[in-house]
Design an enzyme around this catalytic site. Structure first.
Site, PDB file in Angstrom:
ATOM      1  N   LYS A  52     -12.229  81.850  -3.314  1.00 55.56           N
ATOM      2  CA  LYS A  52     -11.243  80.781  -3.293  1.00 55.56           C
ATOM      3  C   LYS A  52     -11.869  79.344  -3.407  1.00 55.56           C
ATOM      4  CE  LYS A  52      -8.093  78.318  -0.068  1.00 55.56           C
ATOM      5  NZ  LYS A  52      -7.498  78.351   1.337  1.00 55.56           N
ATOM      6  N   GLU A  60      -2.258  69.486   9.962  1.00 55.86           N
ATOM      7  CA  GLU A  60      -2.939  70.494  10.295  1.00 55.86           C
ATOM      8  C   GLU A  60      -4.129  70.094  11.283  1.00 55.86           C
ATOM      9  OE1 GLU A  60      -5.959  73.813   8.244  1.00 55.86           O
ATOM     10  OE2 GLU A  60      -4.809  72.476   6.813  1.00 55.86           O
TER      11      GLU A  60
END
Length: 379
Positions: A141, A186
């Protein structure tokens, strides 16, 4: 600020700057020394009172943007209906005045944010190249970002943009530290009296136009293999970083969906108990960069980010928040943000997690959604 709780600093009693690979550990060491030398009178003795510093850290060790800890002269705090004021000054000098009123907001402004160093076509190409590298087994990723740029009129009041973000995204952490402004969904880490918690976000879907399509979007996100894989990489990254510092860690059994005004996110909450005396600066040193903002394996992802992104991220996707004298603090990841230079230049950033199944056009559309908070706040 999040909902009706937060901290606002006025003036600067002390500014510390850091850079390079040791920026976090240098900051942790410097802050311990400052806290140990300080004389603090704090009758409230709760999280967010007493001596503290606001901070913003560069994403990459090679960034030209400095990382900062700023101790304000006056701090106004509010939490659960209780308010307090803290004054901070160097020994031997006069205490700062408590401002009874702030100047009114400046003249309204609206600016356009236009493609910067990585335009849409270039971003699609970068995503395509990243997918090819993942297919070849180089990494699992990578998070790729692009930029928008603009310029504020002279003497523009940044509080206008900050207010728009706070009102528009009340469930996010709205922050403004040294020209870095944004509203992040977040939480990187929160440390409070030996307990730590974090919220990991990875996996995104646009909100639906009506109730039915909105529910369908949430279900599609929750059952997406691509988004689930991207999310799991991010969760495992956080757990691996926190385990050496905690006696136990717990997580949500399965990811859940978090609703923002323009997006759905996949989320996992992490909670634990500190076991090694680490403070919040030590923890962000251990956590950054998570797979949610870099990729995995980390070093391979960082190298490819430097190759494919033709700009310095600065403090985008780095930790932003505050630390108290006892080391407790709250740190978010600097997302949905823009860095404003002293000359008025505005650079906004948005990125997406790229995995094997990623499609360049869809990832480009996701960056447009993620730019929306900052574009609306300034425009």
């Amino acid at each position: 600020m999040r909902r009706n709780q937060g901290l606002a600093g006025i003036g600067t009693a002390l500014r510390l700057e850091f850079s390079g690979a040791t920026r976090f550990t240098d900051a942790a060491t410097a802050w311990r020394e400052i806290a140990a030398a300080a004389t603090v009178s704090d009758p409230i003795a709760r999280t967010g009172t007493g001596l503290l510093a606001f901070g913003a850290f560069a994403f990459d060790a090679s960034s030209a943007q400095t990382s900062v800890l700023i101790v304000p002269q006056v701090i106004i705090g509010r939490d659960n209906g209780r308010c307090w004021v803290t004054r901070i000054w160097p020994t031997g000098t006069t205490p700062p005045e408590i401002p009874l009123a702030l100047r009114p907001l400046g003249t309204e402004y609206r600016i356009s944010l236009l493609p910067g160093a990585l335009p849409p076509a270039g971003y699609r190409d970068a995503v395509g190249e990243a997918v090819s590298r993942i297919a070849s087994g180089d990494l699992n990723k990578i998070v790729l970002a692009r930029d928008l740029v603009g310029r504020l009129p002279a003497e523009s009041d940044l509080r206008r943009a900050v207010s728009e973000l706070a009102l528009g995204y009340p469930d996010c952490w709205t922050y403004a530290v040294d020209g870095l402004v944004g509203s992040s969904p977040e939480t990187l880490i929160r440390a409070d009296r030996g307990e730590v918690n974090a919220r990991v976000l990875a996996g995104t879907m646009s909100r639906g136009a009506d109730a039915a399509s909105d529910l369908e979007a949430a279900l599609q996100l929750a059952t997406s293999t691509k988004d689930g894989d991207e999310h799991e990489f991010a969760v495992q990254s956080v757990l691996a970083s926190l385990r050496p510092h905690t006696s136990h860690l717990t997580t949500s059994e399965i990811p859940f969906t978090v609703k923002l005004p323009n997006l759905w996110h996949l989320a996992t909450d992490v909670e634990g108990t500190l076991s090694d005396g680490s403070n919040s600066l030590d923890l962000i040193a251990a956590l950054h960069p998570t797979a949610a903002v870099a990729g995995t394996p980390t070093e391979t992802a960082l190298a490819l980010i430097r190759e494919l992104e033709p700009f310095d991220r600065g403090r985008y996707a780095g930790p932003v928040g505050w630390v108290g004298a006892d080391g407790d603090g709250e740190w978010a990841i600097a997302l949905r943000c823009a860095q404003v230079s002293p000359a008025g230049g505005v650079t906004a950033y948005a990125g997406c997690g790229i995995v094997l199944d990623s499609e360049p056009e869809r990832e480009l559309a996701e960056t447009r959604m993620k730019f929306r908070p900052v574009v609306e706040a300034f425009g």
